[in-house]
Design an enzyme around this catalytic site. Structure first.
Site, PDB file in Angstrom:
ATOM      1  N   LYS A 166      11.951 -62.938  78.509  1.00  0.00           N
ATOM      2  CA  LYS A 166      12.494 -62.902  77.430  1.00  0.00           C
ATOM      3  C   LYS A 166      10.657 -62.667  76.773  1.00  0.00           C
ATOM      4  O   LYS A 166       9.880 -63.501  77.235  1.00  0.00           O
ATOM      5  CB  LYS A 166      13.288 -63.725  77.273  1.00  0.00           C
ATOM      6  CG  LYS A 166      13.110 -63.981  75.548  1.00  0.00           C
ATOM      7  CD  LYS A 166      14.021 -64.626  75.362  1.00  0.00           C
ATOM      8  CE  LYS A 166      14.244 -65.206  73.808  1.00  0.00           C
ATOM      9  NZ  LYS A 166      15.619 -65.361  72.822  1.00  0.00           N
TER      10      LYS A 166
ATOM     11  N   SER B 295      20.069 -64.417  71.172  1.00  0.00           N
ATOM     12  CA  SER B 295      19.198 -63.125  71.045  1.00  0.00           C
ATOM     13  C   SER B 295      17.969 -62.981  71.767  1.00  0.00           C
ATOM     14  O   SER B 295      16.748 -62.153  72.315  1.00  0.00           O
ATOM     15  CB  SER B 295      17.663 -64.492  70.393  1.00  0.00           C
ATOM     16  OG  SER B 295      16.722 -65.580  70.997  1.00  0.00           O
TER      17      SER B 295
ATOM     18  N   SER C 139      20.776 -68.845  71.901  1.00  0.00           N
ATOM     19  CA  SER C 139      20.561 -68.167  73.169  1.00  0.00           C
ATOM     20  C   SER C 139      20.701 -67.074  74.227  1.00  0.00           C
ATOM     21  O   SER C 139      20.184 -66.145  74.293  1.00  0.00           O
ATOM     22  CB  SER C 139      19.040 -68.081  71.916  1.00  0.00           C
ATOM     23  OG  SER C 139      19.484 -66.954  70.228  1.00  0.00           O
TER      24      SER C 139
HETATM   25  N1  GLN Z   1      21.663 -67.024  66.754  1.00  0.00           N
HETATM   26  C1  GLN Z   1      20.749 -68.290  66.231  1.00  0.00           C
HETATM   27  C2  GLN Z   1      19.521 -68.547  65.250  1.00  0.00           C
HETATM   28  O1  GLN Z   1      19.511 -67.009  64.795  1.00  0.00           O
HETATM   29  C3  GLN Z   1      20.661 -69.662  67.586  1.00  0.00           C
HETATM   30  C4  GLN Z   1      19.441 -68.281  68.013  1.00  0.00           C
HETATM   31  C5  GLN Z   1      18.855 -69.274  68.660  1.00  0.00           C
HETATM   32  O2  GLN Z   1      19.182 -69.546  69.878  1.00  0.00           O
HETATM   33  N2  GLN Z   1      17.248 -68.200  69.113  1.00  0.00           N
HETATM   34  O3  GLN Z   1      18.681 -69.247  64.597  1.00  0.00           O
END
Ligand code: GLN
Length: 520
Positions: free
Chosen positions: A81, A156, A180
């Site tokens: 990532k 994400s 995420s």
């Molecule tokens: N979807 C969640 C957010 O927008 C979690 C994102 C993540 O785990 N990085 O914060």
């Protein structure tokens, strides 16, 4: 040999055996993935940067210097990532503010895998600074879900999940702040794990919300997940919150769940779970009992407050963490400012996308004098209640299970104008981060032709228990990952989605797209 290797089905366990037995070379194996990237990446857009030359060269070197380079993961191709810094390879966080940032060091988790001689294929797409649930907040591109390119891969870590599902990587690293890793794994039909907070060093993971962030594996099987996890865990002198695990991560075996008590939180099932997801969940729970496990209903009474508390705590930490991007030390700097203040303002105005700005503003507000106690202090107290709910539940059960995501993959563009609808994607995953617990998602079937994820949550440092149970369940489920790359939208829809990102970027006065592969 490489002709018979199917990148959509091959698992790391098998690939490792083929390499060790000399049935395939590291260079051949790497080529399988580079070829698949060449074949499908144009439609999937999982990678921000493919480091094809480095991967090809490095895999050849592994083959040539077999004696010296016999690391435990030697020759196994990995995607990373793009929020983990990698020396010599640009790291963008999918943000315009870091579009040309070339790190001078490598994240500990990645460094450990490099030391074990994995072959890095490239850096994957994400929501900008990992803020989002669909990867649509990337300033670079929209990633398609290989099961239906008109739908999102989740986020994400959507690029990492899509890359693995599409056979563009054997496995990948992601990061999980509120779901995420697990949510994109669920939406892409693969395995994804968030380890116990502190199990994996965050050094070199560009911080979103430091008390919640954790790096973990995205893989095609639970065994592979354990294999990757065991090579990234451990105390790191560069991360004071990291800890030495009091055990070694075991490679899971067995096909029974005898003696295991599994809790089903009523509150999670009241959260508007889609019928198709609920059906796969219920079937999987029945399977738990068939394998000898005992399922009991439990209560996690503060569940409904998890999401609101998260959306105070995570933005508060993000607003502090992102203060460092000021045009002085990293990445983009606005041209032609008259003074320092204007330079800061314009740099940040141009460099950050809408969601990141929204979070910085919410976070700054929540931390401001006079409001600190009403918002941040209160959210922290709620966090304690969520943590206690889990602690109490684990007095009576060994594991807790739930759907990973309330829905299957949704249409690209369908939630981008409604941040609250987007935030709901993480209802079942966020409480786990608030409590610092380990959890993983395994694919448990399809609904409307799209994968459904089954989440298993354990007490802190119960990784081995979790992996063992998930492995047994995975065997009984018999889900074979093989997405179809269909595109349910008239292709014009997908093109519209891609265009809207380009249009947003242009409207915001974006600097040019990231340059090619950084020199190394
Ligand atoms: N979807 C969640 C957010 O927008 C979690 C994102 C993540 O785990 N990085 O914060």
């Amino acid at each position: 040999m490489s002709g018979v290797l199917d990148p959509l089905r091959l698992k790391a366990r098998e690939a490792k055996r083929l390499l060790v037995d000399g049935e395939v070379s590291a260079a051949e194996l790497t080529k399988v993935y580079l070829d698949q990237i060449a074949a499908v990446e144009e439609r999937v857009h999982a990678f921000i940067r493919v480091t094809a030359d480095n991967a090809a060269k490095y895999s050849t070197k592994i083959d040539r210097e077999m004696q010296a380079m016999r690391g435990p993961l030697a020759g196994l191709p990995l995607a990373v990532k793009d929020n983990m810094v990698t020396e010599g390879v640009t790291t963008t966080c999918a943000s315009r503010i870091l579009h040309d940032y070339a790190p001078v060091y490598t994240a500990t988790a990645v460094r450990k895998l490099w030391d074990a001689h994995v072959v890095m294929l490239g850096k994957t797409n994400l929501d900008e600074f990992a803020m989002g649930s669909s990867t649509e907040n990337s300033s670079v591109q929209v990633t398609g879900n290989p099961w239906d390119l008109a739908t999102v891969p989740g986020g994400s870590s959507g690029g990492s999940a899509a890359a693995v599902a599409a056979g563009e990587a054997l496995w990948a690293l992601g990061s999980d702040t509120g779901g995420s890793i697990r949510q994109p794994a669920a939406l892409c039909g693969i395995v994804g794990m968030k380890p116990t907070y502190g199990a994996v060093s965050r050094y070199g993971l560009i911080a979103f919300a430091s008390s919640l962030d954790q790096i973990g594996p995205l893989t095609r099987s639970v065994y592979d997940c354990a294999l990757l996890l065991r090579h990234i865990v451990g105390k790191d002198p560069y991360d004071a919150t990291s800890v030495e695990l009091p055990f070694e991560v075991e490679l899971p075996e067995g096909d029974r769940l005898d003696g295991l008590t599994v809790g089903i939180p009523g509150e999670y099932l009241a959260l508007g779970i889609e019928p198709g997801v609920r059906a796969r969940f219920d079937e999987t729970v029945a399977l738990v009992e068939e394998l000898g496990g005992r399922c009991v209903e439990i209560s996690l009474p503060h569940t409904e407050y998890g999401l609101p508390a998260y959306y105070i705590i995570a933005p508060a930490e993000a607003s502090a963490n992102l203060a460092r991007f000021d045009g002085v030390r990293y990445g983009h700097r606005a041209e032609g400012a008259e003074d320092l203040l204007e330079m800061y303002e314009r740099t940040r105005g141009e460099g950050f996308g809408a969601e990141v700005k929204r979070r910085i503003m919410i976070g700054t507000y929540a931390l401001s004098a006079g409001y600190y106690d009403a918002y941040y202090g209160r959210a922290q107290r709620v966090r304690t209640l969520v943590r206690r709910d889990f602690a109490r539940a684990f007095e009576g059960v060994d594991l807790i299970v739930s759907p990973t995501s309330p829905t299957v993959a949704f249409r690209a563009g369908s939630r981008t104008d409604d941040p609250l609808a987007m935030y709901m994607s993480d209802l079942c995953t966020i409480p786990v981060n608030l409590a610092g617990l380990p959890a993983l998602s395994i694919p448990c079937g399809l609904s409307d032709g799209l994968p459904v994820g089954f989440q298993l949550i354990g007490p802190a440092f119960s990784e081995n228990r979790l992996l063992k149970a998930a492995h047994a369940l995975e065997g009984a489920l018999g889900f074979e990952t093989a997405p179809t790359f269909r595109d349910s939208a008239a292709s014009s829809d997908a093109a519209d989605a891609a265009r809207s990102v380009a249009a947003r970027a242009a409207a915001d006065g974006a600097p040019p797209a990231p340059p090619g592969e950084a020199s190394s």
